[in-house]
Design an enzyme around this catalytic site. Structure first.
Site, PDB file in Angstrom:
ATOM      1  N   THR A  84       0.807  -1.222   0.000  1.00  0.00           N
ATOM      2  CA  THR A  84       0.000   0.000   0.000  1.00  0.00           C
ATOM      3  C   THR A  84       0.842   1.276   0.000  1.00  0.00           C
ATOM      4  O   THR A  84       0.477   2.259  -0.656  1.00  0.00           O
ATOM      5  CB  THR A  84      -0.950  -0.004   1.200  1.00  0.00           C
ATOM      6  N   ASP A 108     -12.446   0.807  -2.911  1.00  0.00           N
ATOM      7  CA  ASP A 108     -13.506  -0.173  -2.647  1.00  0.00           C
ATOM      8  C   ASP A 108     -14.250   0.105  -1.344  1.00  0.00           C
ATOM      9  O   ASP A 108     -14.829  -0.793  -0.744  1.00  0.00           O
ATOM     10  CB  ASP A 108     -12.938  -1.594  -2.643  1.00  0.00           C
ATOM     11  N   HIS A 349     -52.206   3.784 -22.251  1.00  0.00           N
ATOM     12  CA  HIS A 349     -51.940   2.359 -22.129  1.00  0.00           C
ATOM     13  C   HIS A 349     -51.469   1.717 -23.428  1.00  0.00           C
ATOM     14  O   HIS A 349     -51.865   2.110 -24.515  1.00  0.00           O
ATOM     15  CB  HIS A 349     -53.165   1.575 -21.617  1.00  0.00           C
ATOM     16  N   SER A 409     -59.394   4.897 -35.268  1.00  0.00           N
ATOM     17  CA  SER A 409     -58.797   3.682 -34.695  1.00  0.00           C
ATOM     18  C   SER A 409     -58.371   2.708 -35.782  1.00  0.00           C
ATOM     19  O   SER A 409     -59.037   2.571 -36.810  1.00  0.00           O
ATOM     20  CB  SER A 409     -59.812   2.994 -33.777  1.00  0.00           C
ATOM     21  N   ARG A 426     -56.962   2.688 -43.137  1.00  0.00           N
ATOM     22  CA  ARG A 426     -57.227   1.258 -43.000  1.00  0.00           C
ATOM     23  C   ARG A 426     -58.162   0.813 -44.123  1.00  0.00           C
ATOM     24  O   ARG A 426     -58.863   1.625 -44.734  1.00  0.00           O
ATOM     25  CB  ARG A 426     -57.854   0.963 -41.636  1.00  0.00           C
TER      26      ARG A 426
END
Length: 458
Positions: A84, A108, A349, A409, A426
């Protein structure tokens, strides 16, 4: 102490073999930040104006990491592992610059705090040459003991070298210390390696300083603050301690945590008063939450900004760049990334919003997807104020929906929609009377034939 200059020397060269990891030990994280970065933060909070990090194992990886979390820190390589004191001297160049105080720390020990470090620095300001930080573990077995006499520290004794009386000492060495800059190099250079391992031990400077007539004292840190991390179990223990402290801090600052033990913060989480956090919520790095927000259960949030009075979750995922403005709502099973959800907008959602803006007051129906990636590049979707996007719609970027626009939708929108326009994307529904019964009978007959054939094979 504000007038005293200070250098931290942080030892981070070890391999950490008990972690059983290719990653250098001190780069393992607590609350999303490498252990060694927590140590640097503590040193800086204690007044260190410079940080010298001694590296060895995984040196290149360590350099890159240090550059990210502390650009001002310097790194010094300990080429050989010779103890050390030898490690501290790897930073000789920094130590020689004439700092008043040198804080020697370990990479550490991520729970060490400025209070413990400042107490050691205070002893230097009062005239000590060395102030060693000690602690009192529940069981001192295995730790070096701090041997004191007349209020002075006279030795740090490894347990194997302790007398029976010294083994009863409960005050142990935490490994960290503050050394007066005027004496640091002289003391370190005096450390020898005449021991079984042939290494240079930092702890020897206690007796060296005492022999030179210098004052050496010990200060005390809590057991938790001095905790060193050597394996994954201790890493988890430290994470638990850090999280418990942060939860307590949040609650005392006016945040409601319904089940505190199930909420996990990052090192940099900012959360305002009167926010309510339900159970099982995880905050990654870079989250800022203003007051009055509500975070419902099982939400996962990172790199996001949440303004006042927003409502998030349950089971929401906010990824980097998510920016929720005042009173915005992101509900269950929604993911938002690199997108602004403006004031009062609702994404309630089963929705993905990425690389987009959802204008104030807009409503995004269930199952809406912003198709922002073609496999090579990202593209932007702009949804205007007050727009309504019907359920199960796909918005193929780049595309914009004007203010007050209305998307039917089930639409696939590939062209921009003007303000207040209605868009269908669509196929028209076709209904054939009696065809359902015909198909059902045909399918039932085919299934029965298949089952009969399978039985015949056996």
């Amino acid at each position: 102490m504000s007038q005293r200059s200070c250098l931290s020397v942080i030892l981070a060269a070890g391999e950490g073999t008990r972690m059983k990891s290719a990653l250098p030990k001190v780069l393992h994280q607590i609350a999303g930040l490498p252990m060694v970065a927590h140590v640097v933060k503590a040193a800086d909070a204690a007044g260190a104006s410079s940080d010298a990090i001694v590296i060895g194992h995984g040196a290149e990886e360590m350099r890159k990491a240090v550059t990210k979390f502390s650009p001002k820190a310097e790194t010094f390589v300990q080429e050989e592992r010779l103890g050390t004191a030898h490690a501290v001297l790897a930073a000789r160049e920094a130590i020689s610059r004439g700092y008043d105080d040198i804080l020697v720390m370990f990479g550490d020990t991520p729970l060490i705090d400025a209070e413990a470090l400042n107490l050691a620095r205070l002893k230097l300001a009062e005239g000590a040459a060395v102030a060693v930080i000690g602690f009192r573990p529940p069981l001192p077995n295995g730790y070096g003991r701090l041997v004191e006499k007349g209020g002075k520290l006279i030795a740090i004794r490894e347990e194997k070298d302790c007398s029976e009386a010294e083994k009863k000492i409960g005050f142990c060495n935490a490994g960290m210390m503050a050394v007066a800059g005027a004496h640091a190099l002289k003391l370190l250079d005096a450390v020898g390696n005449k021991n079984a391992k042939g290494e240079y031990y930092l702890t020897d400077i206690v007796e060296i300083a005492g022999a030179q007539g210098l004052d050496v004292v010990a200060t005390e840190a809590s057991f938790e603050n001095a905790l060193g991390i050597n394996n994954r179990a201790e890493l988890a223990q430290a994470e638990g301690i850090w999280q418990a402290r942060r939860r307590q801090e949040a609650m005392l600052s006016g945040v409601t945590l319904i089940a505190p033990e199930t909420v996990y913060f990052s090192h940099d989480t900012e959360i305002g008063a009167d926010t309510v956090v339900e159970p099982n919520v995880w905050f990654g790095p870079g989250v800022k939450i203003a007051g009055g927000a509500k975070i419902h259960a099982f939400s996962h949030i990172e790199g996001a900004t949440i303004a006042a009075n927003c409502d998030v979750g349950p089971f929401a995922r906010l990824r980097p760049g998510a920016d929720l403005r005042n009173k915005a709502k992101v509900g269950n099973f929604c993911e938002v990334k690199q997108a602004v959800i403006e004031e009062g907008a609702k994404v309630n959602h089963l929705t993905y919003i990425g690389d987009a803006r959802v204008g104030a007051g807009a409503n995004i129906g269930a199952g809406t997807i912003t198709c922002n990636y073609d496999g090579f590049s990202k593209f932007f979707t702009d949804i205007g104020e007050g727009a309504f996007v019907g359920s199960n719609s796909s918005l193929v970027a780049p595309v914009s929906i004007g203010k007050g626009g209305y998307i039917a939708s089930g639409s696939v929108i590939t062209e921009s929609v003007p303000d207040d326009a209605l868009a269908f994307g669509r196929a028209r529904q076709k209904t054939i009377p009696g065809k359902g019964k015909e198909l059902r009978e045909r399918f039932a007959s085919a299934a029965a034939a298949k089952k009969k054939a399978a039985g015949a094979d056996h």
